[in-house]
Design an enzyme around this catalytic site. Structure first.
Site, PDB file in Angstrom:
ATOM      1  N   GLU A 173       0.801  -1.224   0.000  1.00 14.81           N
ATOM      2  CA  GLU A 173       0.000   0.000   0.000  1.00 14.81           C
ATOM      3  C   GLU A 173       0.838   1.281   0.000  1.00 14.81           C
ATOM      4  O   GLU A 173       0.776   2.066   0.964  1.00 14.81           O
ATOM      5  CB  GLU A 173      -0.920   0.036   1.232  1.00 14.81           C
ATOM      6  CG  GLU A 173      -1.989  -1.010   1.247  1.00 14.81           C
ATOM      7  CD  GLU A 173      -3.062  -0.746   2.328  1.00 14.81           C
ATOM      8  OE1 GLU A 173      -3.056   0.343   2.937  1.00 14.81           O
ATOM      9  OE2 GLU A 173      -3.903  -1.625   2.528  1.00 14.81           O
ATOM     10  N   GLU A 193      -4.706  -8.737   1.695  1.00 19.75           N
ATOM     11  CA  GLU A 193      -5.311  -8.360   2.985  1.00 19.75           C
ATOM     12  C   GLU A 193      -6.804  -8.218   2.808  1.00 19.75           C
ATOM     13  O   GLU A 193      -7.275  -7.555   1.884  1.00 19.75           O
ATOM     14  CB  GLU A 193      -4.796  -7.004   3.498  1.00 19.75           C
ATOM     15  CG  GLU A 193      -3.403  -7.024   4.024  1.00 19.75           C
ATOM     16  CD  GLU A 193      -2.938  -5.665   4.548  1.00 19.75           C
ATOM     17  OE1 GLU A 193      -3.801  -4.834   4.926  1.00 19.75           O
ATOM     18  OE2 GLU A 193      -1.728  -5.448   4.568  1.00 19.75           O
TER      19      GLU A 193
HETATM   20  C1  FCB Z   1      -3.986  -1.804   5.785  1.00 17.25           C
HETATM   21  C2  FCB Z   1      -2.561  -2.036   6.217  1.00 17.25           C
HETATM   22  C3  FCB Z   1      -2.417  -3.020   7.351  1.00 17.25           C
HETATM   23  C4  FCB Z   1      -3.518  -2.893   8.376  1.00 17.25           C
HETATM   24  C5  FCB Z   1      -4.867  -2.844   7.711  1.00 17.25           C
HETATM   25  C6  FCB Z   1      -6.030  -2.747   8.666  1.00 17.25           C
HETATM   26  O1  FCB Z   1      -4.097  -0.559   5.180  1.00 17.25           O
HETATM   27  O2  FCB Z   1      -1.792  -2.483   5.125  1.00 17.25           O
HETATM   28  O3  FCB Z   1      -1.139  -2.864   7.900  1.00 17.25           O
HETATM   29  O4  FCB Z   1      -3.287  -1.831   9.203  1.00 17.25           O
HETATM   30  O5  FCB Z   1      -4.933  -1.783   6.805  1.00 17.25           O
END
Ligand code: FCB
Length: 475
Positions: free
Chosen positions: A169, A377
């Site tokens: 990210e 994620e």
């Molecule tokens: C994302 C991040 C991760 C975590 C989630 C909830 O943006 O990559 O580290 O904090 O959100």
């Protein structure tokens, strides 16, 4: 995608995993030669992080990694996504790799391989060496070059890895960190955030180049959080605002990587902000757009955009108008914070709507690429607690995960090349600006004692992985 006995089965070989990141779990911030990163500085600056929490100890994973590896083995995941702390490897930025820091990751990787789990390391998950920040951080081209050195060191020194990711990210670090001051390093500089955007992409390109020469047999990719934004109405002003924000969250990253150019409307928008994209040098776009082997996608929830000043229209369209974003570019961004009434939200206040994930995956296929995709994620924070029997029951998280996996299954059915799914997160951890107040783990962490308690979602995921099947949430 097969549906037998009401269950969605995933393709053979589909990768099931969980994810974490170095600063969020490791602790041991001053051990074995590690030097401070921007998150050490930021979290130790009063008022920046909820409750003034910091990652000094976090989950103490640096010392408890064997226990965490055993939990991963118990869960039965195919792969574990973690990130490497740059300042453990290159504490002084230049010079040879730090053996003690490298040894930690060698032990972690060996422990994974011994348990039949594939390591998926991310080279950078936001913990920039403070010494580089002192020279301008990601606003400075030199940081990208030093990242290239660091990438070469980890590629050369860490064995047994089939898949590498350069960045997690970069949008969040560039825009929340350099643009809006909410994350480390806490700057409010739109032109700096635009320059950082380019330097992140350049550094990614240098990482890919290093991987191709040092580990030609390994796959290399990166993880993006592609905001899935919808326009609040069909009014041309709102549509234009949606396109504007989508440019910043998605097109400004995907176009350079997959098309080799920045979107013209974004170059025009950021032209008044110095240095902005004036930092682009000849040859950069070729480096940035080198082919990659896979794309990681982080998804939490969709968003809705109205043009600035359209609170009334937003209300008429059924939205609650939330607080304006802390965004010095808001006049130009023309976005309002919006919340949809009646839609469930997580403890982060993020809207839950798994259809957004399906739409996003189809869009990537239609507009950009057919290379393998991984959800690197997906997950949610809820108000978990340990009950009187010592258990943590988290039915809301299970429902959230089921709905999103169903969206993944539907995307596969629609021809999306989705190869795997990683839950954020394996462990409750330091949730950046929210400190320890938000729990995303499928394993509860007692921050006073370090004790781990697998939540019901852990047991649910274990069964799902073993069966490679999902009973759809709404069946
Ligand atoms: C994302 C991040 C991760 C975590 C989630 C909830 O943006 O990559 O580290 O904090 O959100």
């Amino acid at each position: 995608m097969e549906k037998e006995n009401g269950k969605l089965s995933f393709p053979a070989g589909f990768t099931w995993g969980t994810a974490t990141a170095s600063y969020q779990i490791e602790g041991a911030v001053a051990e074995d030669g590690r030097t401070p990163s921007i998150w050490d500085t930021f979290s130790h600056t009063p008022g920046k992080v909820f409750n003034d929490d910091n990652g000094d100890i976090a989950c103490d994973h640096y010392h408890k990694y064997e226990e965490d590896l055993d939990l991963l083995a118990q869960l039965g995941v195919d792969s574990y996504r973690f990130s490497i702390s740059w300042t453990r490897i290159h504490p002084d930025v230049t010079g040879p790799g730090n053996e003690a820091g490298l040894d930690f990751y060698k032990r972690l990787i060996a422990g994974l391989l011994d348990r039949g789990i594939k390591p998926l390391p991310t080279m950078y998950h936001w913990d920039l060496p403070q010494s580089l920040e002192d020279k301008g951080g990601w606003m400075n081209r030199e940081t990208a070059l030093r990242f290239g050195d660091y990438a070469s060191t980890v590629l050369e020194r860490l064995e047994g890895i089939d898949m590498w990711t350069t960045f997690n990210e970069p949008w969040t670090n560039a825009w929340l960190g350099y643009g809006y001051g909410i994350h480390a390093p806490g700057r409010n500089d739109i032109g700096g955030a635009a320059a950082a955007t380019h330097h992140f992409l350049l550094a990614h390109g240098l990482g890919v180049q290093a991987a191709r020469s040092i580990r030609p047999e390994a796959e290399i990719g990166l993880t993006l959080n592609l905001g899935h934004l919808r326009s609040g109405s069909s009014d041309p002003e709102d549509l234009a605002a949606q396109r504007r924000i989508d440019g910043n969250l998605t097109r400004i990253w995907m176009d350079p990587i997959f098309k080799g150019t920045y979107p013209q409307d974004m170059l025009d928008h950021y032209r008044p902000y110095e240095p902005g994209f004036s930092v682009i040098e000849p040859g950069d776009m070729e480096l940035i757009s080198q082919p990659i082997d896979f794309l990681g996608v982080n998804f939490y929830g969709p968003g809705t955009v109205f043009a600035a000043g359209q609170e009334q229209r937003a209300r008429e369209n059924g939205f609650n108008v939330g607080p304006a974003p802390e965004d010095p570019d808001a006049d130009h961004l023309q976005v309002l914070g919006v919340e949809t009434p009646g839609r469930p939200k997580t403890a982060m206040g993020w809207e839950i709507d798994a259809k957004g994930l399906h739409e996003l995956l189809v869009r990537i296929k239609d507009e950009y690429t057919d290379i393998p995709l991984y959800i690197t994620e997906n997950g949610a924070a809820f108000q978990d607690y340990v009950n009187a029997s010592g258990e943590v029951k988290d039915p809301e998280r299970i429902k959230y995960l089921e709905e999103h996996l169903e969206a993944c299954a539907n995307a596969i059915k629609d021809g999306v090349n989705l190869r795997g799914y990683f839950i954020w997160s394996m462990l409750d951890n330091f949730e950046w600006a929210m400190g320890y107040s938000r729990r995303f783990g499928i394993v509860w962490v007692d921050y006073d004692t370090g004790r781990r308690i697998p939540k019901s979602s852990f047991h649910w995921y274990k069964e799902l992985i073993a069966a490679n099947k999902l009973v759809p949430a709404n069946s």
